[in-house]
Design an enzyme around this catalytic site. Structure first.
Site, short mmCIF file in Angstrom:
data_model
loop_
_atom_site.label_atom_id
_atom_site.label_comp_id
_atom_site.label_asym_id
_atom_site.label_seq_id
_atom_site.Cartn_x
_atom_site.Cartn_y
_atom_site.Cartn_z
N GLY A 3 0.55 -1.55 -0.27
CA GLY A 3 -0.06 -0.07 -0.14
C GLY A 3 1.06 1.28 0.09
O GLY A 3 1.04 1.25 1.06
N GLU A 48 -8.64 13.75 18.80
CA GLU A 48 -8.58 14.72 17.84
C GLU A 48 -9.63 15.66 17.70
O GLU A 48 -10.10 16.97 17.05
CB GLU A 48 -7.66 13.95 16.98
CG GLU A 48 -7.40 14.81 15.99
CD GLU A 48 -7.44 14.14 14.22
OE1 GLU A 48 -6.29 12.64 15.02
OE2 GLU A 48 -7.01 13.49 13.44
N HIS A 56 -7.84 8.22 20.37
CA HIS A 56 -6.79 9.25 19.77
C HIS A 56 -7.56 10.30 18.75
O HIS A 56 -7.68 11.37 19.03
CB HIS A 56 -5.42 8.28 19.03
CG HIS A 56 -5.13 9.69 18.89
ND1 HIS A 56 -5.16 10.04 17.10
CD2 HIS A 56 -3.31 10.18 19.31
CE1 HIS A 56 -4.86 11.34 16.71
NE2 HIS A 56 -3.75 11.07 17.95
N ASN A 57 -8.43 9.44 17.86
CA ASN A 57 -9.12 10.00 16.52
C ASN A 57 -10.09 11.32 17.17
O ASN A 57 -9.94 11.92 16.75
CB ASN A 57 -9.63 8.76 15.83
CG ASN A 57 -7.93 9.23 14.57
OD1 ASN A 57 -7.03 9.01 15.31
ND2 ASN A 57 -8.62 8.55 13.70
N LYS A 63 -6.01 3.97 18.98
CA LYS A 63 -5.62 4.88 17.73
C LYS A 63 -7.56 5.80 17.52
O LYS A 63 -7.78 6.84 17.80
CB LYS A 63 -5.50 4.32 16.85
CG LYS A 63 -5.77 5.41 15.56
CD LYS A 63 -4.52 5.89 15.74
CE LYS A 63 -4.61 7.17 14.80
NZ LYS A 63 -5.20 6.92 12.59
N SER A 95 -0.38 7.19 14.27
CA SER A 95 -1.04 9.14 13.67
C SER A 95 -0.12 9.74 14.28
O SER A 95 1.24 9.88 13.99
CB SER A 95 -1.17 9.74 14.83
OG SER A 95 -2.23 10.65 14.92
#
Ligand code: 3PG
Length: 473
Positions: A10, A191, A187-188, A184, A130
């Site tokens: 990717g 955010e 975390h977002n 995560k 991130s």
């Protein structure tokens, strides 16, 4: 080239940058992408790093290029693409090889994949990364979940390419199966909330108080030297003074107020409901993004209800008041996030290291900030179960919460929506209420459903002396 240290599948923005980062740290990386020629283009653009990158033509070529036991990093869109790729990789890999999903996967998918992979003998790690494109190239934060010894095997590469804070790595194994992707996701969510509160304060400054954009930028720049010092405040200062080269107008004047989202904030909310965790500031931020996207509805509302004034220069608010409002909002929002992590840790038996999570968020990731170092220290103390109660933060809140109240009141009075700041204030007010309105809820539940209630004066379950409707006069 001898066998490569790691494979990377990717080569979109994040994947390409991560490949260069790996090569930059003295490791060799075999790379492939579904789009033909992408790996060759990456190698051609890699300059002196090209000799550390092997451009592969297929998955089989990539797998054959790797040192055993193999480590294969996936950076593909979350969802079906990850399952499809795993399906193709498994027959090519051997027992003991490791697949690392470094995309924004839902932690429930990661749990499922970990369980499925166990029977194949292939190991699986779910690693939340991130830091955006720049972070991927020069040092992101990494939140890993899966088997600890699988992480141990890839940790030398992962920690080498991650960000550091005062010499400490910002990459860590946090717990089994979906723990990394769960963290995560939170975390977002944080955010989203952090960004929303900054956007609300920005709107108060520019649209409400009519402070010119250059001055707004200077204020954010100043805040970035103090307790709010963070990547998000830093970029807000820059954004506020950026001009649109096409129209020569401030860029913010030409950006449509429709916020996008890929879903991680929403996942955080959904999981918070499962856990019974109050993340009202994140919830407000997600709802605000949803509502921002409903532009035709808002236009209709503005016509019908004669939109809010959006102009209140007479309001008695200084930049210091607004700074403190943001400080209070930020502490409350993070307290909610860490509380949710604690609840998840108990629910999934993960033993999440909360201070360790605060530490690894100190650099590399989008929510990186100086305050996270203080949070890490506060979370070390075992005798407090809410960040707001940690003495260092309680003292700040005692000073800053009145400014949050003043800011929210001025905004509400003038019809300016501040959903995230209001949610933070309501949470704070509830947190400091030894008695709330829930006595009425209990009475209503018992009235219509005989659900019972506890009393303040003795133990047990009781019912009220309600008069049924058909008996009432
Ligand atoms: C990401 O993880 O890609 C971003 O930090 C959040 O993305 P979003 O705002 O598009 O949901």
């Amino acid at each position: 080239m001898a066998h490569a240290d790691i494979g990377l599948i990717g080569l979109g923005t994040m994947g390409g940058m991560l490949a260069l980062n790996i090569a930059d740290h003295g490791f060799t990386v075999a790379a492939v992408d579904a789009s033909e020629g992408a790996a060759d283009r990456l190698k051609a653009s890699a300059g002196s790093l090209a000799s550390s990158i092997r451009a592969c033509a297929s998955l089989a070529d990539l797998v054959q290029s790797l040192t055993a036991p193999r480590s294969v990093l996936l950076l593909v869109p979350a969802g079906q693409a990850v399952d499809d790729l795993i399906g193709e990789l498994i027959p090519l890999l051997d027992s003991g090889d490791t697949i690392i999903d470094a995309g924004n996967s839902n932690f429930r998918d990661t749990q499922r994949r970990c369980a499925a992979m166990r029977s194949d003998g292939v190991r699986f790690l779910g690693v939340g990364i991130s830091g955006g494109a720049e972070g991927a190239r020069f040092g992101p934060a990494m939140m890993a979940g899966g088997e600890a010894d699988s992480w141990g095997r890839v940790a030398p590469i992962m920690t080498a390419i991650s960000a550091t804070y005062e010499g400490e790595t910002c990459a860590a194994w946090l717990g089994p199966d979906g723990a990394g992707h769960f963290v995560k996701s939170v975390h977002n969510g944080i955010e989203y909330a952090d960004m929303q509160m900054i956007a609300e304060v920005h709107a108060i400054m520019h649209d409400g108080l009519r402070i010119p954009r250059t001055q707004v930028s200077e204020i954010f720049h100043e805040w970035n030297q103090g307790p709010l010092a963070s990547y998000l405040i830093e970029i807000t200062a820059k954004i506020s003074s950026t001009m649109d080269p096409e129209t020569d107008r401030p860029i913010l004047d030409v950006i449509l107020d429709k916020a996008g989202q890929k879903g991680t904030g929403r996942w955080t909310l959904i999981e918070a409901q499962h856990l019974g965790a109050n993340v009202s500031v994140i919830e407000a931020a997600v709802a605000a993004r949803n509502m921002s996207a409903a532009l035709p509805q808002r236009i209709r509302g503005a016509e019908l209800f004669a939109g809010a004034s959006g102009n209140w220069p007479e309001a008695d608010l200084t930049s210091n008041d607004l700074e403190h409002a943001l400080i209070a909002g930020k502490i409350i929002c993070y307290a909610q996030g860490f509380d949710m992590l604690m609840k998840a840790s108990e629910e999934f038996k993960w033993k999440l290291p909360l201070p360790g999570i605060a530490k690894l968020w100190r650099n590399g990731c989008i929510i990186r900030s100086g305050m996270l170092n203080d949070m890490a220290n506060a979370l070390e103390s075992a005798d407090q179960n809410n960040l707001c109660f940690a003495p260092s933060f309680a003292n700040v809140l005692i000073n800053s919460a009145p400014k949050l109240r003043q800011t929210v009141m001025a905004a509400l009075q003038n019809g300016t929506p501040v959903p995230a700041l209001s949610a933070a204030l309501c949470y704070f007010d509830t947190l400091r209420s030894a008695r709330t309105s829930a006595n009425m809820i209990q009475a209503q539940r018992d009235f219509f459903g005989a659900h019972g209630f506890e009393r303040t004066d003795r133990h047990g379950t009781f019912h009220g002396p309600w008069i049924p409707d058909d008996k009432a006069e």
